[in-house]
Motif scaffolding. Structure first.
Motif, short mmCIF file in Angstrom:
data_model
loop_
_atom_site.label_atom_id
_atom_site.label_comp_id
_atom_site.label_asym_id
_atom_site.label_seq_id
_atom_site.Cartn_x
_atom_site.Cartn_y
_atom_site.Cartn_z
N LEU A 1 3.82 -0.78 0.28
CA LEU A 1 2.38 -0.92 0.05
C LEU A 1 1.82 -2.11 0.84
O LEU A 1 0.74 -2.01 1.45
N ALA A 2 2.55 -3.22 0.83
CA ALA A 2 2.10 -4.40 1.58
C ALA A 2 2.02 -4.10 3.07
O ALA A 2 1.07 -4.50 3.76
N ASP A 3 3.00 -3.37 3.59
CA ASP A 3 2.99 -3.01 5.01
C ASP A 3 1.82 -2.07 5.32
O ASP A 3 1.15 -2.21 6.35
N ASP A 4 1.57 -1.10 4.42
CA ASP A 4 0.45 -0.18 4.63
C ASP A 4 -0.88 -0.92 4.60
O ASP A 4 -1.80 -0.60 5.37
N LEU A 5 -1.01 -1.90 3.72
CA LEU A 5 -2.25 -2.66 3.64
C LEU A 5 -2.52 -3.42 4.94
O LEU A 5 -3.68 -3.63 5.32
N ARG A 6 -1.48 -3.82 5.63
CA ARG A 6 -1.66 -4.56 6.88
C ARG A 6 -1.76 -3.65 8.10
O ARG A 6 -2.46 -3.99 9.06
N ASN A 7 -1.08 -2.51 8.06
CA ASN A 7 -0.94 -1.73 9.29
C ASN A 7 -1.44 -0.29 9.22
O ASN A 7 -1.72 0.30 10.27
#
Length: 406
Positions: free
Chosen positions: A256-262
């Motif tokens: 989720l953190a990666d999706d929020l950034r990328n």
């Protein structure tokens, strides 16, 4: 000083006349008197020359239209531009501001003021600033000012890249394992919710069981098994740091953190949620109430700073001041921020400040400019006249001596 310089010049003139009369009346004294006459004569020349030079800066000597006199009134606008350029080049460039602030420990000074706000000049400074701030707050329209504050706050929130911010926060929390207490608290809350709604869950299972299961009593055993399994799973996840479900949760949060950034879709979704929250009437009402409470609290504080600084708030401010005064790392952070802020102000508004100085001086009339500059440096200029009188006399004696020797 002007009277003294003029009186000295008149004394030299009177002495010159007196010595000339003595030399004429007593020829035997002409040798020694020659030095005195040379001194007073040259002193008059030096005094008059420097009087002319000093006067020519500010006005026309004796009112005569002599070229290159009344220099300051005639060149007022050029002087205004020169002053503005001097101010800009020597004080208001980002490089100069940064260099001058390099050795100034703003954090330590602010810490001393916050730690001991009632000491002498600091107390007067605090009370004066508080009174000025209170007058400004009360003179402004509360609704209009509140609207400006809320509009400004909204604009700043709209500029925030909330997806990247949340992704970075989530990444940092996972890396430092700060999410574990939240996860464990959430699991406990789920367990408590299941326990509080156990009769409803049993009823749902009974209703969905077929007739055979209800006749044989298997539905009750199924309900017990579901509830017991749920309680056991929650307990194991809470007490076992290496439980597989924890790893799955961490993996999901990391993704989720990666999706929020990328991930563009996730970022658009987060941005849409942010804008929907800003449009929510409940958020607007909350901001209204927060602004009004903040304004009233600020007014009470600035109208009675001693009372505002008493109790827990005063103690907190004092602790902050002591921390600023004693913690080198905190001082470094605050000083760096202050330098960046002031350098930014100089970069953005330096030209405006310079233009204000230039235009202000240009609006003054010529006499005002002359009077103000003469009032600032006039004493030193009169010393030039005095020095010219004395040095001129000494040069006259030196020339007379060389003439006698040759």
């Amino acid at each position: 000083m002007r009277l003294f310089a003029t009186a000295l010049l008149l004394v030299m003139a009177a002495a010159f006349i007196a010595f000339r009369q003595l030399a004429t009346s007593y020829p035997a004294w002409s040798g020694p008197l020659g030095y005195a006459i040379a001194f007073t004569e040259a002193a008059m020349v030096g005094g008059l020359a420097d009087w002319f030079a000093v006067t020519a800066l500010f006005r026309r000597p004796l009112g005569l239209p002599i070229p290159h006199t009344a220099i300051i009134p005639v060149n007022k606008d050029r002087i205004a531009d020169s002053m503005a350029n001097f101010l800009r080049d020597n004080f208001l460039t980002p490089q100069v501001v940064a260099r001058r602030l390099q050795g100034f420990n703003l954090a330590a000074s602010a810490g001393a003021l916050l730690a001991e706000p009632r000491q002498g000049d600091q107390s007067r400074l605090r009370e004066g600033a508080a009174g000025l701030l209170a007058d400004v707050l009360e003179s402004l329209d509360p609704d209009q000012m509140g609207g400006m504050v809320k509009a400004g706050l909204r604009r700043q929130v709209e500029k925030v890249d909330v997806a990247s911010l949340l992704g970075q926060m989530l990444d940092n929390a996972i890396a430092d394992k700060r999410h574990l207490p939240v996860l464990e608290s959430l699991l406990r809350k789920i367990g408590e919710t299941v326990e509080a709604n156990e009769p409803m869950i049993r009823e749902m299972i009974h209703q969905r069981a077929n007739t055979i299961m209800r006749w044989t009593g298997l539905d009750e055993r199924l309900a017990n098994g579901v509830l017991d399994g749920t309680y056991r799973l929650l307990a194991e996840v809470i007490v076992q740091p290496d439980h597989p479900l924890r790893a799955k949760i961490d993996e999901a949060l990391t993704r989720l953190a990666d999706d929020l950034r990328n991930d563009p879709a996730t970022r658009r979704k987060a941005e849409r949620i942010k804008l929907e929250l800003l449009e929510n009437p409940a958020i607007a009402a909350w901001m209204d109430a927060m602004w009004e409470r903040g304004r009233e609290a600020l007014l009470r504080a600035v109208r009675n700073p001693d009372r505002a600084l008493a109790g827990s708030l005063g103690e907190s401010i004092g602790q902050l001041g002591r921390a600023l005064g004693e913690d080198p790392r905190l001082q470094t952070l605050v000083n760096r921020f202050a330098r960046r802020t002031l350098v930014g102000v100089a970069s953005r508004y330096g030209s405006e400040i310079v233009r204000l100085v230039s235009e202000t001086v240009k609006r003054w009339d010529a006499k005002t400019v002359s009077d103000r500059i003469e009032g600032a440096v006039g004493r030193d200029l009169q010393f030039i006249r005095i020095n010219g009188t004395v040095v001129g006399g000494l040069v006259g004696v030196a020339i007379h001596t060389v003439d006698r020797l040759l």
